[in-house]
Design an enzyme around this catalytic site. Structure first.
Site, short mmCIF file in Angstrom:
data_model
loop_
_atom_site.label_atom_id
_atom_site.label_comp_id
_atom_site.label_asym_id
_atom_site.label_seq_id
_atom_site.Cartn_x
_atom_site.Cartn_y
_atom_site.Cartn_z
N SER A 33 0.85 -1.19 0.00
CA SER A 33 0.00 0.00 0.00
C SER A 33 0.90 1.24 0.00
CB SER A 33 -0.83 -0.05 1.29
OG SER A 33 -1.28 1.20 1.66
N TYR B 275 -1.03 -0.19 10.81
CA TYR B 275 -1.09 -0.64 9.40
C TYR B 275 0.21 -0.26 8.68
CZ TYR B 275 -3.15 -1.25 4.70
OH TYR B 275 -3.43 -1.64 3.41
P1 NAP Z 1 -11.04 -6.67 2.00
O1 NAP Z 1 -12.07 -6.52 0.96
O2 NAP Z 1 -11.38 -6.38 3.41
O3 NAP Z 1 -10.42 -8.14 1.87
C1 NAP Z 1 -9.46 -8.61 2.78
C2 NAP Z 1 -9.41 -10.13 2.70
O4 NAP Z 1 -8.43 -10.59 3.64
C3 NAP Z 1 -10.74 -10.77 3.09
O5 NAP Z 1 -11.01 -11.90 2.30
C4 NAP Z 1 -10.50 -11.16 4.54
O6 NAP Z 1 -11.37 -12.22 4.90
C5 NAP Z 1 -9.04 -11.58 4.46
N1 NAP Z 1 -8.38 -11.65 5.75
C6 NAP Z 1 -8.31 -10.71 6.72
N2 NAP Z 1 -7.65 -11.18 7.77
C7 NAP Z 1 -7.29 -12.47 7.48
C8 NAP Z 1 -6.60 -13.47 8.18
N3 NAP Z 1 -6.12 -13.30 9.42
N4 NAP Z 1 -6.41 -14.67 7.55
C9 NAP Z 1 -6.88 -14.88 6.30
N5 NAP Z 1 -7.55 -13.96 5.60
C10 NAP Z 1 -7.75 -12.76 6.19
O7 NAP Z 1 -9.78 -5.72 1.68
P2 NAP Z 1 -8.95 -5.43 0.33
O8 NAP Z 1 -8.99 -3.97 0.13
O9 NAP Z 1 -9.33 -6.35 -0.76
O10 NAP Z 1 -7.48 -5.78 0.86
C11 NAP Z 1 -6.65 -6.75 0.29
C12 NAP Z 1 -5.19 -6.35 0.47
O11 NAP Z 1 -4.96 -5.13 -0.24
C13 NAP Z 1 -4.78 -6.06 1.92
O12 NAP Z 1 -3.50 -6.57 2.16
C14 NAP Z 1 -4.75 -4.55 1.99
O13 NAP Z 1 -3.87 -4.08 2.98
C15 NAP Z 1 -4.27 -4.22 0.57
N6 NAP Z 1 -4.57 -2.85 0.16
C16 NAP Z 1 -5.85 -2.39 0.17
C17 NAP Z 1 -6.09 -1.07 -0.22
C18 NAP Z 1 -7.47 -0.48 -0.20
O14 NAP Z 1 -7.58 0.76 -0.32
N7 NAP Z 1 -8.53 -1.26 -0.10
C19 NAP Z 1 -5.03 -0.25 -0.61
C20 NAP Z 1 -3.74 -0.76 -0.62
C21 NAP Z 1 -3.51 -2.07 -0.23
P3 NAP Z 1 -11.77 -12.59 6.42
O15 NAP Z 1 -11.92 -11.30 7.16
O16 NAP Z 1 -13.01 -13.36 6.23
O17 NAP Z 1 -10.64 -13.42 6.91
#
Ligand code: NAP
Length: 245
Positions: A148, A161
């Protein structure tokens, strides 16, 4: 079905129940023979498995619950993939599972700190370690860490984070040097704001106001899949920054 064909490739995407991980799994399922999807929420994983089966009924799928912060669950997930698809097929790992809390440091509880570091950083360590020995043996593999802008610069209300994502960047840079001799690529994508549930949980009002200005999970995943598949363009140690929609 012949899941142990040595030409087959297995891709494992953590946190693939929704958001970026789900889109990435769906896109990769068109390109590889075996796919492993996991998160802590079984019904979301069941939905992803159904979606993948509709797109490609030839792909072999493991869809299961796994908390990446718990080594016994991670090791058992990798064991199932190796037993079913063969250790020589484990080719692609996307370290995507992540959580974020919108908290000033003084208001962050020990549990929130631990959850953030244990999922975003220790989780990547655990699953990378479990898979790496197989990649080293076959001298090939791709590990892509989803990072990120908060892994490059600090932000207010986001210290746990940022700490986890800075750590993940350090892990990736170090590992890329360690595995260079084995033809393994360790790469990072640094993303800006992506319109997923993470933002809805993090700051719902901000999300509602700004979701149209954010990256879509599809666009982010298309770049992730391009980095994985285009071995000529994206080399070990490479990183891409994608901040704008
Ligand atoms: P999201 O829609 O909340 O998805 C996150 C996924 O991770 C969910 O499937 C969640 O499922 C899973 N997860 C969380 N904790 C976990 C654990 N302990 N073990 C296994 N699975 C787990 O968020 P997203 O935006 O797609 O995020 C995906 C990645 O992109 C993350 O690493 C995030 O930091 C990164 N990212 C996101 C953004 C943004 O703006 N959204 C920006 C930069 C980077 P469960 O909760 O059911 O386990």
């Amino acid at each position: 079905l012949n899941p142990k064909n040595t030409q087959d490739r297995t891709a494992l995407i953590t946190g693939s129940g929704r958001g970026i991980g789900k889109e990435t799994a769906i896109m990769l399922a068109r390109q590889v023979e075996n796919i492993v999807v996991c998160s802590r929420t079984k019904n979301e994983i069941n939905e992803v498995v159904k979606d993948i089966e509709e797109i490609n009924d030839q792909v072999n799928i493991i869809g299961t619950k796994c908390d990446v912060s718990i080594s016994s669950q991670v090791n058992s997930l990798v064991r199932s993939a190796v037993d079913r698809f063969g250790s020589e097929s484990i080719d692609i790992l996307v370290n995507n599972a992540g959580v974020a809390f919108d908290k000033k440091l003084v208001d962050t509880s020990e549990d929130e700190w631990d959850q953030t570091i244990d999922t975003n950083l220790k989780g990547a360590f655990l699953i990378t370690k479990a898979i790496l020995s197989h990649m080293i043996k076959r001298e090939s593999g791709t590990i892509l860490n989803i990072n990120s802008g908060a892994g490059k610069a600090g932000f207010s209300d986001l210290s746990s984070y940022c700490a986890s994502k800075f750590g993940l960047a350090g892990l990736a840079e170090s590992l890329a040097i360690e595995v260079d001799m084995y033809n393994i690529r360790v790469m990072t994508i640094f993303l800006g704001q992506v319109a997923t549930k993470m933002w809805q949980y993090y700051d719902y009002n901000y999300y509602e106001k700004n979701k149209n200005k954010m990256l879509s999970p599809k666009k982010a995943s298309a770049k992730i899949v391009e980095m994985i598949l285009d071995v000529k363009k994206y080399k070990n140690g490479d990183s891409v920054e994608m901040y704008n929609p």
